[in-house]
Design an enzyme around this catalytic site. Structure first.
Site, PDB file in Angstrom:
ATOM      1  N   PRO A  17      -0.106   7.996  -0.185  1.00 23.80           N
ATOM      2  CA  PRO A  17       0.192   6.872  -0.346  1.00 23.80           C
ATOM      3  C   PRO A  17       1.545   6.195   0.292  1.00 23.80           C
ATOM      4  O   PRO A  17       2.014   7.129   0.984  1.00 23.80           O
ATOM      5  CB  PRO A  17       0.754   6.881  -1.967  1.00 23.80           C
ATOM      6  CG  PRO A  17       1.426   8.030  -2.142  1.00 23.80           C
ATOM      7  CD  PRO A  17       0.777   8.938  -1.106  1.00 23.80           C
ATOM      8  N   ALA A  29       2.961   1.260  -5.578  1.00 25.34           N
ATOM      9  CA  ALA A  29       2.029   2.344  -4.866  1.00 25.34           C
ATOM     10  C   ALA A  29       0.669   2.329  -5.234  1.00 25.34           C
ATOM     11  O   ALA A  29       0.185   2.023  -6.142  1.00 25.34           O
ATOM     12  CB  ALA A  29       2.698   3.776  -5.049  1.00 25.34           C
ATOM     13  N   ASN A  30      -0.276   2.749  -4.315  1.00 26.05           N
ATOM     14  CA  ASN A  30      -1.302   3.219  -4.442  1.00 26.05           C
ATOM     15  C   ASN A  30      -1.655   4.398  -5.057  1.00 26.05           C
ATOM     16  O   ASN A  30      -0.762   5.464  -4.792  1.00 26.05           O
ATOM     17  CB  ASN A  30      -2.211   3.009  -3.284  1.00 26.05           C
ATOM     18  CG  ASN A  30      -2.509   1.592  -2.795  1.00 26.05           C
ATOM     19  OD1 ASN A  30      -2.125   0.661  -3.341  1.00 26.05           O
ATOM     20  ND2 ASN A  30      -3.238   1.333  -1.769  1.00 26.05           N
ATOM     21  N   ARG A  31      -2.791   4.783  -5.508  1.00 22.24           N
ATOM     22  CA  ARG A  31      -3.103   6.173  -5.959  1.00 22.24           C
ATOM     23  C   ARG A  31      -3.521   6.895  -4.919  1.00 22.24           C
ATOM     24  O   ARG A  31      -4.506   6.609  -4.274  1.00 22.24           O
ATOM     25  CB  ARG A  31      -4.198   6.251  -7.116  1.00 22.24           C
ATOM     26  CG  ARG A  31      -3.673   5.701  -8.528  1.00 22.24           C
ATOM     27  CD  ARG A  31      -4.924   5.895  -9.427  1.00 22.24           C
ATOM     28  NE  ARG A  31      -4.808   5.041 -10.502  1.00 22.24           N
ATOM     29  CZ  ARG A  31      -3.922   5.292 -11.557  1.00 22.24           C
ATOM     30  NH1 ARG A  31      -3.109   6.415 -11.472  1.00 22.24           N
ATOM     31  NH2 ARG A  31      -3.945   4.617 -12.764  1.00 22.24           N
ATOM     32  N   VAL A  96      -2.211   2.950   2.208  1.00 20.75           N
ATOM     33  CA  VAL A  96      -1.251   2.063   2.260  1.00 20.75           C
ATOM     34  C   VAL A  96      -0.934   1.104   1.357  1.00 20.75           C
ATOM     35  O   VAL A  96      -2.170   0.474   1.333  1.00 20.75           O
ATOM     36  CB  VAL A  96      -1.095   1.493   3.800  1.00 20.75           C
ATOM     37  CG1 VAL A  96       0.290   0.835   3.969  1.00 20.75           C
ATOM     38  CG2 VAL A  96      -1.217   2.770   4.795  1.00 20.75           C
TER      39      VAL A  96
END
Ligand code: C5P
Length: 224
Positions: A17, A29-31, A96
């Site tokens: 991420p 954030a993304n997982r 991202v």
């Protein structure tokens, strides 16, 4: 056995991420575990490529045989990727964050009793895949990922065009699939030649198959 198919080739892989700071202690954030991207970096290296892995914050170890550069934010990831061009192969696997906080605070934002929560104003992050896909030093082979929860093939095909990629590895990351954070993956390979539906495989096996396909495609494109 003969020479490795990617001997003398260079590759950049992004993985994991990105963390976009709100203040020194908080982020959005993304997982992403980084498992698939790290496995792809290792698989390309196993075929002889000289690989730079640009990794966001993950808890898994750096793969052996690969140069790993650690970053936090999308802008840092973009800067490292661009600084490594030209390369033969780019595989952008990182999840991202699409947005970052417009003006993150240098100090921890204090929670004030009785005050409303602070609003978060977001601004768009650079699209690293799209930047690489349209760069004057564009790699001969640009591969992107498409994590979707619906219309996987249609969205993947649109992404292929929009981002200037040669290949999109599309998968359904709906929670019930267990793909996110899990050890297996089921992907469709979308290119201008059509779509290939790969079976459910361990992420390491997806990485090996993808590295072999990359070697074959690159060989056909610029001569083995
Ligand atoms: O647009 P979307 O995020 O679904 O596209 C996914 C693909 O684009 C992945 O390959 C991902 O690594 C890449 N990407 C990127 N920079 C962004 C957003 C996505 O490189 N800011």
């Amino acid at each position: 056995d003969g020479p490795k198919p990617l001997a003398g080739r260079t590759a950049i892989v992004t993985s994991g991420p990105t963390h976009e700071p709100i203040d020194p202690v908080r982020y959005i954030a993304n997982r992403s575990s980084g498992r698939q991207g790290h496995a792809i970096a290792a698989a390309l290296a196993a075929l002889g490529a000289e690989v730079t892995l640009v990794s966001g914050p993950v808890t898994i170890p750096d793969p052996a045989g690969v140069t790993t550069v650690h970053v936090e934010r999308a802008e840092e990831m973009r800067d490292v990727v661009i600084s490594r061009l030209p390369v033969d192969i780019a595989v952008m696997v990182a999840a991202v964050a699409d947005w970052r906080v417009a003006s993150s605070s240098g100090q921890k934002i204090k929670k004030q009793p009785g005050e409303a929560p602070p609003p978060l104003l977001l601004t768009e992050n650079p699209d690293i895949l799209k930047t690489v896909g349209h760069h004057e030093n564009r790699p001969a082979l640009v591969v992107g990922f498409a994590a979707e929860t619906q219309s996987v093939e249609e969205n993947g095909r649109a992404k292929l065009e929009r981002k200037g990629a040669d290949m999109i590895v599309a998968n359904d990351v709906s929670p019930e699939t267990g793909i996110m954070g899990g050890s297996r993956n089921r992907v469709k390979i979308i290119s201008r030649d059509g779509v290939a539906d790969w079976p459910d495989l361990p992420k390491d096996a997806v990485a090996e198959r993808l590295a072999a396909l990359i070697a074959e495609t690159l060989g056909a494109k610029i001569g083995a």
